[in-house]
Design a protein around this motif. Structure first.
Motif, short mmCIF file in Angstrom:
data_model
loop_
_atom_site.label_atom_id
_atom_site.label_comp_id
_atom_site.label_asym_id
_atom_site.label_seq_id
_atom_site.Cartn_x
_atom_site.Cartn_y
_atom_site.Cartn_z
N ARG A 131 0.81 -1.21 0.00
CA ARG A 131 0.00 0.00 0.00
C ARG A 131 0.85 1.27 0.00
N GLN A 132 1.93 1.27 0.78
CA GLN A 132 2.77 2.46 0.86
C GLN A 132 3.40 2.79 -0.50
N THR A 133 3.87 1.76 -1.20
CA THR A 133 4.47 1.98 -2.51
C THR A 133 3.44 2.57 -3.47
N ILE A 134 2.23 2.03 -3.45
CA ILE A 134 1.19 2.50 -4.35
C ILE A 134 0.83 3.95 -4.04
N ARG A 135 0.74 4.30 -2.75
CA ARG A 135 0.44 5.68 -2.39
C ARG A 135 1.48 6.64 -2.95
N LEU A 136 2.75 6.31 -2.79
CA LEU A 136 3.81 7.20 -3.23
C LEU A 136 3.86 7.30 -4.75
N VAL A 137 3.76 6.16 -5.43
CA VAL A 137 3.81 6.15 -6.89
C VAL A 137 2.63 6.91 -7.48
N MET A 138 1.44 6.72 -6.91
CA MET A 138 0.27 7.41 -7.43
C MET A 138 0.35 8.91 -7.16
N ALA A 139 0.92 9.32 -6.02
CA ALA A 139 1.08 10.74 -5.74
C ALA A 139 1.94 11.41 -6.80
N VAL A 140 3.06 10.77 -7.15
CA VAL A 140 3.95 11.31 -8.17
C VAL A 140 3.28 11.28 -9.54
N SER A 141 2.61 10.16 -9.85
CA SER A 141 1.97 10.00 -11.16
C SER A 141 0.89 11.05 -11.37
#
Length: 300
Positions: A131-141
């Motif tokens: 979940r943490q990885t997805i949150r960070l990647v989606m924030a940047v995306s």
């Protein structure tokens, strides 16, 4: 002839997706693993988001903003849910618009295939992210998407040209770009804005972007959504709701597109995307400061 074959391809993709979705739905239901997601709010969001998507605004950012604001869907399931939700609406878009603009067949089919390959390659990796990885990647995306929207609104995009097809190194760049955009679909960044940007940069007629990006998304979403569905990394009720009501928004938008004020809608969505990117980042930052025991529990 080619247009009819492409339409058959899109219909085939839709049928494959429907079979996968129904099978996954019954499997989750039998195991008692269906998410308690409220059906009608998600259906309403999907209708509006895909209405806007057909007008060129994009649906991923609108859906993500609503899901985050009202806490409807688990962050970990967002990429798979968004990809699953876009299959039938984008197939509907493609069936309506694929014959409206005549694009060079090699360019059109090549970019569609490249996007599908990128989605298939990326989904098997993104579905396993925590979940943490997805949150960070989606924030940047999402921040990247906002930049693309603002650049277009401020007139910073190249004006493009009159070409309806590509050859040589420009075609190679287009194929590589759409492959990357297919990968990025798996982390919640829609293909429409970056694909349109790429078309402009390569000197094509801006109208050529519509059949390319709609056809690419219709095909690639089956590959990306299929991987998430097989892994169970999606919200079944949310996907089913938008699978039913999303295409209705597409059909309505196709009927009224000529009378819409798109400039205001795009400015609104640009700010919504930035807000959503910030909320994703804030969630990621807050979770970093939780005790390890709480963080492990929240990721479960």
């Amino acid at each position: 002839m080619l247009i009819n074959l492409l339409r058959l391809l899109f219909i085939g993709c839709a049928l494959v997706f429907i079979f996968m979705l129904i099978h996954a739905w019954w499997h989750k239901r039998r195991l008692g693993e269906l998410e308690p997601t409220p059906f009608w709010p998600v259906a309403g969001i999907g209708f509006v988001a895909n209405f806007l998507d057909t007008l060129g605004v994009g649906s991923f950012a609108v859906k993500t903003a609503c899901y985050k604001q009202f806490k409807l869907i688990d962050d970990r399931l967002l990429p798979g849910t968004l990809n699953g939700q876009c299959v039938l609406p984008t197939v509907t878009q493609s069936l309506i618009f694929i014959g409206a603009v005549k694009v060079d067949p090699l360019t059109l089919i090549g970019m569609m295939a490249a996007a599908a390959a990128g989605a298939a390659w990326g989904a098997s990796r993104v579905a396993a992210f925590d979940r943490q990885t997805i949150r960070l990647v989606m924030a940047v995306s999402l921040l990247v998407v906002a930049g693309l929207i603002f650049a277009g609104l401020l007139g910073l995009f190249p004006l493009g040209g009159e070409a309806m097809g590509l050859t040589g190194y420009k075609l190679a760049i287009a194929l590589l770009g759409n492959f990357l955009f297919g990968v990025l679909m798996n982390v919640g960044i829609g293909l429409f804005a970056p694909c349109m940007t790429l078309v402009y940069l390569l000197g094509m007629n801006p109208m050529a972007a519509f059949p390319i990006m709609m056809g690419s998304t219709a095909v690639l979403s089956v590959f990306s959504a299929g991987t998430f569905i097989r892994r169970g990394a999606f919200d079944a009720r949310a996907v089913l709701a938008v699978a039913i009501f999303g295409p209705l928004g597409v059909v309505l938008a196709a009927m009224v597109v000529q009378s819409m004020d798109m400039e205001m809608l795009k400015w609104l969505v640009a700010f919504v995307v930035i807000y959503t990117s910030w909320t994703m980042y804030a969630s990621w930052r807050a979770a970093r400061h939780q005790p390890r025991s709480q963080l492990a529990e929240s990721a479960g």
